[in-house]
Design an enzyme around this catalytic site. Structure first.
Site, PDB file in Angstrom:
ATOM      1  N   CYS A 375       0.389  -7.691   3.806  1.00 48.49           N
ATOM      2  CA  CYS A 375      -0.227  -8.424   2.695  1.00 48.49           C
ATOM      3  C   CYS A 375      -0.506  -7.533   1.499  1.00 48.49           C
ATOM      4  O   CYS A 375      -1.661  -7.303   1.124  1.00 48.49           O
ATOM      5  CB  CYS A 375      -1.503  -9.096   3.178  1.00 48.49           C
ATOM      6  SG  CYS A 375      -1.114 -10.488   4.222  1.00 48.49           S
ATOM      7  N   GLU A 376       0.554  -6.988   0.938  1.00 47.52           N
ATOM      8  CA  GLU A 376       0.455  -6.175  -0.283  1.00 47.52           C
ATOM      9  C   GLU A 376       1.735  -6.378  -1.067  1.00 47.52           C
ATOM     10  O   GLU A 376       2.834  -6.272  -0.494  1.00 47.52           O
ATOM     11  CB  GLU A 376       0.353  -4.682   0.056  1.00 47.52           C
ATOM     12  CG  GLU A 376      -0.900  -4.330   0.798  1.00 47.52           C
ATOM     13  CD  GLU A 376      -1.455  -2.957   0.446  1.00 47.52           C
ATOM     14  OE1 GLU A 376      -1.014  -2.358  -0.559  1.00 47.52           O
ATOM     15  OE2 GLU A 376      -2.322  -2.509   1.193  1.00 47.52           O
TER      16      GLU A 376
END
Ligand code: LLP
Length: 448
Positions: A375-376
């Site tokens: 989640c980046e």
């Protein structure tokens, strides 16, 4: 330039691209079904058997890199830098090939000892070695400890019950202009003592006054991913000069010169890599000249390659989770791994390539960005990769040259366990390190 680069249309015509042997393990081929094999094992079969992502490690490639170093540096001691990748099997392979081992923590030392590496062939590194780790190393009887601070000298002399051989780490003031995170030859940094400084004199003075410490030589490590041989010649000249100064001032003739590692590998086709015969020539010539100039006896040379031993032996397998075409933007191929199994892209801007491993990559191709699952937004594994336009979820991508500083730098961010390492050799595969499970992650969390 390859023919396919000059005439990209040939690729569309069904010609299968060559797997570049500077980037892939030498034993990499396409089988009759068009699947990629490494060490005689189809990568798609490994993906099926062990899941993905998975690190594949070609034992033959690791061993042949060890042999190449022995061949080109027959009189030097080759010390494998375990921080690049250390498992019990890897430690066994390199020891069986006659290499010594550099460890930089009690954890790496434990792996080395568990695999039966002779403690006398272990070298302990680190700019901050905790007291308990120094104690463990001394009790294990490690051959050499590379001293990196004055405090360490005091601790070592308090701990050593029998003579402990030590090297002193010196920064030779050589800037190889690598990535700032791996620039270690320059003076103003955390490692070592600046060459020619009073700090070096003070360290030597303190060591030689300890009856239980034996100063055998100097150590330097000028950086990482260096493909130019010249800085190594310069390091030899400067370090021999420093050894001569120490002899003149303290009457001690040091016998060992450890030149560290840092030899570059090619991550993608066309990347420059360290040329070992050239490196050997420049080290020899500089040694001859410097020793003659200072009237200094030739020291025993040590080299500490990490990446150059294991990088090309590693191939990471991912499964495609989705293919997304952003209108007016890029095509994102999202895979089931990313920045946690390969943090090198985010950390150092490293560039990788990838190919589809479960079938011939024939037919039309597209240019894609390989995105990780974390989640980046910055979790991108590779840019501008040529992949078949009909690439589908479930297909297997193989990313070469991922054997060094991948497993050893991996994390379990986002609660995703680290991948296993599967070794291949002579058509057989076996798991060296199993996948980290959710249970593994949960069992460390003991608080209520
Ligand atoms: N010797 C010493 C004292 C070192 O500090 C290192 C690496 C080596 C040898 C081996 O260097 P090599 O031959 O592998 O370049 N995580 C970074 C690399 C950090 C290197 C740290 N020291 C990367 O992934 O590029």
């Amino acid at each position: 330039m390859t023919l396919l680069e000059i005439f990209p249309s040939l690729r569309e015509g069904g010609i299968v691209p060559r797997l570049d042997s500077t980037v892939w393990p030498r034993e990499t081929h396409y089988d009759a079904d068009g699947r990629i094999t490494v060490g005689g094992v189809a990568l798609a079969d490994i993906a099926d058997q062990y899941g993905t992502p998975t690190y594949v490690l070609d034992e033959g490639e690791v061993r042949s890199r060890c042999q190449a170093y022995q061949k080109w540096f027959p009189e030097a001691e080759i010390i494998y830098a375990g921080k690049a990748l250390l498992t019990r099997a890897v430690a066994e392979w390199i020891a069986a090939e006659g290499l010594s081992l550099d460890v930089c923590s009690a954890g790496e030392l434990a792996v080395a000892l568990a695999s039966g590496v002779d403690p006398a062939k272990i070298v302990l590194h680190g700019n901050g070695k905790p007291f308990g780790e120094l104690e463990k190393a001394i009790n294990a009887g490690v051959g050499r400890i590379v001293v990196d601070s004055l405090t360490e000298i005091t601790l070592l002399s308090a701990l050593a019950e029998r003579p402990q051989r030590v090297l002193l780490r010196v920064t030779p003031d050589i800037d190889v202009h690598g990535h700032p995170a791996v620039r270690t030859g320059v003076t103003d940094q955390k490692f070592g003592f600046p060459i020619g400084s009073t700090a070096v004199k003070e360290a030597v003075d303190r060591i030689v006054r300890q009856p239980n410490l034996e100063l055998v030589g100097l150590h330097c490590h000028i950086g990482s991913q260096i493909y130019d041989t010249f800085p190594y010649g310069e390091a030899v000249r400067r370090m021999i000069g420093e050894m001569a100064r120490i002899r003149d001032e303290f009457g001690v003739t040091l016998t060992d010169l450890d030149l560290g590692g840092g030899h570059a590998v090619a991550y993608r086709s066309g990347d420059a890599e360290m040329n070992l015969p050239e490196l050997s020539d420049i080290v020899e010539d500089s040694l001859d000249a410097a020793c003659q100039r200072h009237g200094f006896p030739r020291p025993r040379i040590a080299l500490e390659p990490g990446r150059a031993i294991v990088a090309r032996a590693g191939v990471t397998l991912y499964r495609v989770l989705s293919v997304k075409h952003v209108e007016g933007g890029h095509t994102y191929v999202t895979v089931d791994g990313g920045m946690c199994d390969n943090p090198r892209v985010a950390l150092y801007g490293a560039r990788y390539d990838a190919v589809v491993a479960n079938r011939h990559p024939s037919g039309p191709h597209m240019t894609a960005t390989i995105a990780g699952r974390y989640c980046e937004a910055g979790d991108i594994l590779a840019h501008d990769v040529r992949l078949p336009v009909d690439l589908r979820p479930g297909e297997v991508l193989a990313m070469p040259c991922t054997g060094a500083y991948h497993h050893s730098l991996a994390s379990s961010y986002n609660g995703v366990g680290r991948p296993p390492i599967v070794a291949v050799r002579d058509g057989q595969c076996r798991e060296l390190v199993r996948r980290e499970t959710i249970d593994d992650l949960m069992c460390r969390d003991i608080g209520h």
